[in-house]
Design an enzyme around this catalytic site. Structure first.
Site, PDB file in Angstrom:
ATOM      1  N   ARG A  94       0.715  -1.256  -0.058  1.00 18.34           N
ATOM      2  CA  ARG A  94      -0.047   0.082   0.044  1.00 18.34           C
ATOM      3  C   ARG A  94       0.787   1.184  -0.127  1.00 18.34           C
ATOM      4  NH1 ARG A  94      -0.830   4.745   2.256  1.00 18.34           N
ATOM      5  NH2 ARG A  94      -0.471   4.029   4.240  1.00 18.34           N
ATOM      6  N   ASP A  95       1.438   1.432   1.178  1.00 19.03           N
ATOM      7  CA  ASP A  95       2.344   2.617   1.289  1.00 19.03           C
ATOM      8  C   ASP A  95       3.534   2.606   0.334  1.00 19.03           C
ATOM      9  OD1 ASP A  95       3.261   5.125   2.092  1.00 19.03           O
ATOM     10  OD2 ASP A  95       3.367   4.861   4.294  1.00 19.03           O
ATOM     11  N   HIS A 105       4.533   4.345  12.930  1.00 19.52           N
ATOM     12  CA  HIS A 105       5.013   4.406  11.259  1.00 19.52           C
ATOM     13  C   HIS A 105       5.884   5.358  11.084  1.00 19.52           C
ATOM     14  CE1 HIS A 105       3.247   3.899   7.195  1.00 19.52           C
ATOM     15  NE2 HIS A 105       4.146   4.956   7.164  1.00 19.52           N
ATOM     16  N   HIS A 161       9.276   7.015   8.704  1.00 21.13           N
ATOM     17  CA  HIS A 161      10.108   7.004   7.607  1.00 21.13           C
ATOM     18  C   HIS A 161      11.222   7.186   7.903  1.00 21.13           C
ATOM     19  CE1 HIS A 161       6.257   7.128   4.361  1.00 21.13           C
ATOM     20  NE2 HIS A 161       5.794   6.890   5.607  1.00 21.13           N
ATOM     21  N   CYS A 201       4.782   9.356   0.662  1.00 17.35           N
ATOM     22  CA  CYS A 201       3.284  10.018   0.461  1.00 17.35           C
ATOM     23  C   CYS A 201       3.520  10.925  -0.626  1.00 17.35           C
ATOM     24  CB  CYS A 201       2.763  10.747   1.567  1.00 17.35           C
ATOM     25  SG  CYS A 201       1.258  11.709   1.614  1.00 17.35           S
ATOM     26  N   ASN A 233       9.601   4.140   3.348  1.00 18.06           N
ATOM     27  CA  ASN A 233       9.241   3.961   5.024  1.00 18.06           C
ATOM     28  C   ASN A 233      10.567   3.392   5.599  1.00 18.06           C
ATOM     29  OD1 ASN A 233       6.843   3.971   3.236  1.00 18.06           O
ATOM     30  ND2 ASN A 233       5.909   3.377   5.308  1.00 18.06           N
TER      31      ASN A 233
END
Length: 312
Positions: free
Chosen positions: A15-16, A207, A209, A240, A249
């Protein structure tokens, strides 16, 4: 030093990691990667997102992906959903968990969700009503929780107001997202302590990065604070598309390598995970930021006969 016995590693690479990629990765390839990650022992995923296919075309196959992989025993497949329509689509899919998110800053929320924070908080309440009685997990997530690229530092009171909404509506947990890598160990501890003091029964996840190179340093501070859930991306892929400078990430295999060296159980087989990271790198067609997949584990020994000898 005291560390948790077990950490839940949530893989967000599909996803990310993929959301900002310009070339669509075929669903069959995503399914293969996801199944290989499951075979390596990963059990918790943020697998896709029910967002507008115009805004994030890479994830336009969300329902199809979940349909092909969902239902494996012991595996939790989460889907990000920004609004009521996204949640309705998640409920119609094979998602095990829905992740409802908003930003800690007004400016990023307008960029990311095209609405003010106050409206997003009302949307969360509407979504909670929709989820009432549904057999699906529900997580809250807060973007730019440790700093906004447009506004700078985030007021702790703003974070508390958002967590309070998720807490009041009985969400299972809240993830604090470091969307553009602005977290530091000092900020991590300050933020976690402030939220835990007010919401001691609300589980928190982190979460991070690695934008400024201290992603795993922040994990260490999170571990010292007792946080036991971390989100990471295979190969360190991701970022993002709605925030400047939001590079990848923290890397899943690098994270697992660190946790295992600290004696923390993850249930993941590191050599198999490294193999899937290299597979992801081949799919992307370029080197990815992950370090352990390049160097191997610390005690991955080499043949001395094949190593160059210094001359002179």
């Amino acid at each position: 030093m005291s560390f948790p016995d077990h950490v839940d590693v949530v893989e967000v690479g599909l996803r990310d990691g993929l959301q900002a990629e310009p070339e669509f990765v075929p669903t069959s390839v995503k399914v293969q990667l996801l199944n290989h990650l499951i075979d390596a022992g990963v059990r918790h995923f943020e697998a896709t997102s029910f967002v507008s296919p115009r805004a994030v075309p890479q994830l336009r196959d969300a329902a199809e992906l979940l349909d092909q992989v969902g239902g494996r025993p012991g595996v939790r497949l989460g889907a990000l959903a920004p609004n009521r329509r996204g949640v309705e689509r998640a409920l119609d899919s094979k998602a095990d968990e829905v992740i409802v998110f908003l930003s800690a800053s007004e400016t990023h929320n307008l960029k990311n969700l095209n609405r003010p924070v106050e409206q997003s908080l009302r949307d969360v309440e509407d979504i909670a009503d929709l989820l009432q009685g549904q057999p699906i997990g529900r997580k809250g997530a807060i973007a730019v929780a440790f700093g906004c690229p447009f506004e700078g530092d985030i007021d702790t009171g703003a974070l508390k107001a958002i967590v309070a909404q998720f807490h009041r509506l009985k969400f299972d947990s809240v993830t604090l997202g470091d969307t553009t890598g602005m977290a530091t160990p000092r900020l991590v501890r300050k933020t976690v302590d402030a939220l835990r003091s007010e919401f001691p029964d609300m589980p928190l996840a982190l979460h991070f990065h690695n934008t400024r190179g201290i992603g795993l340093v922040n994990v260490m501070e999170g571990l010292h604070a007792g946080i036991t859930t971390y989100e990471s991306s295979l190969g360190g892929l991701g970022g993002c598309p709605f925030a400047p400078g939001a590079t990848g990430n923290i890397c899943t295999e690098d994270l697992v390598y660190l946790l295992h060296d600290l004696g923390i159980h993850t249930g993941i087989e590191l050599p198999a995970l490294i193999g899937v990271a290299r597979e992801m790198q081949e799919v992307m067609g370029r080197p990815l930021p992950g370090q352990v997949m390049k160097a191997g584990p610390r005690l991955a020994l080499h043949d001395v006969g094949g190593t160059a000898v210094a001359v002179g």
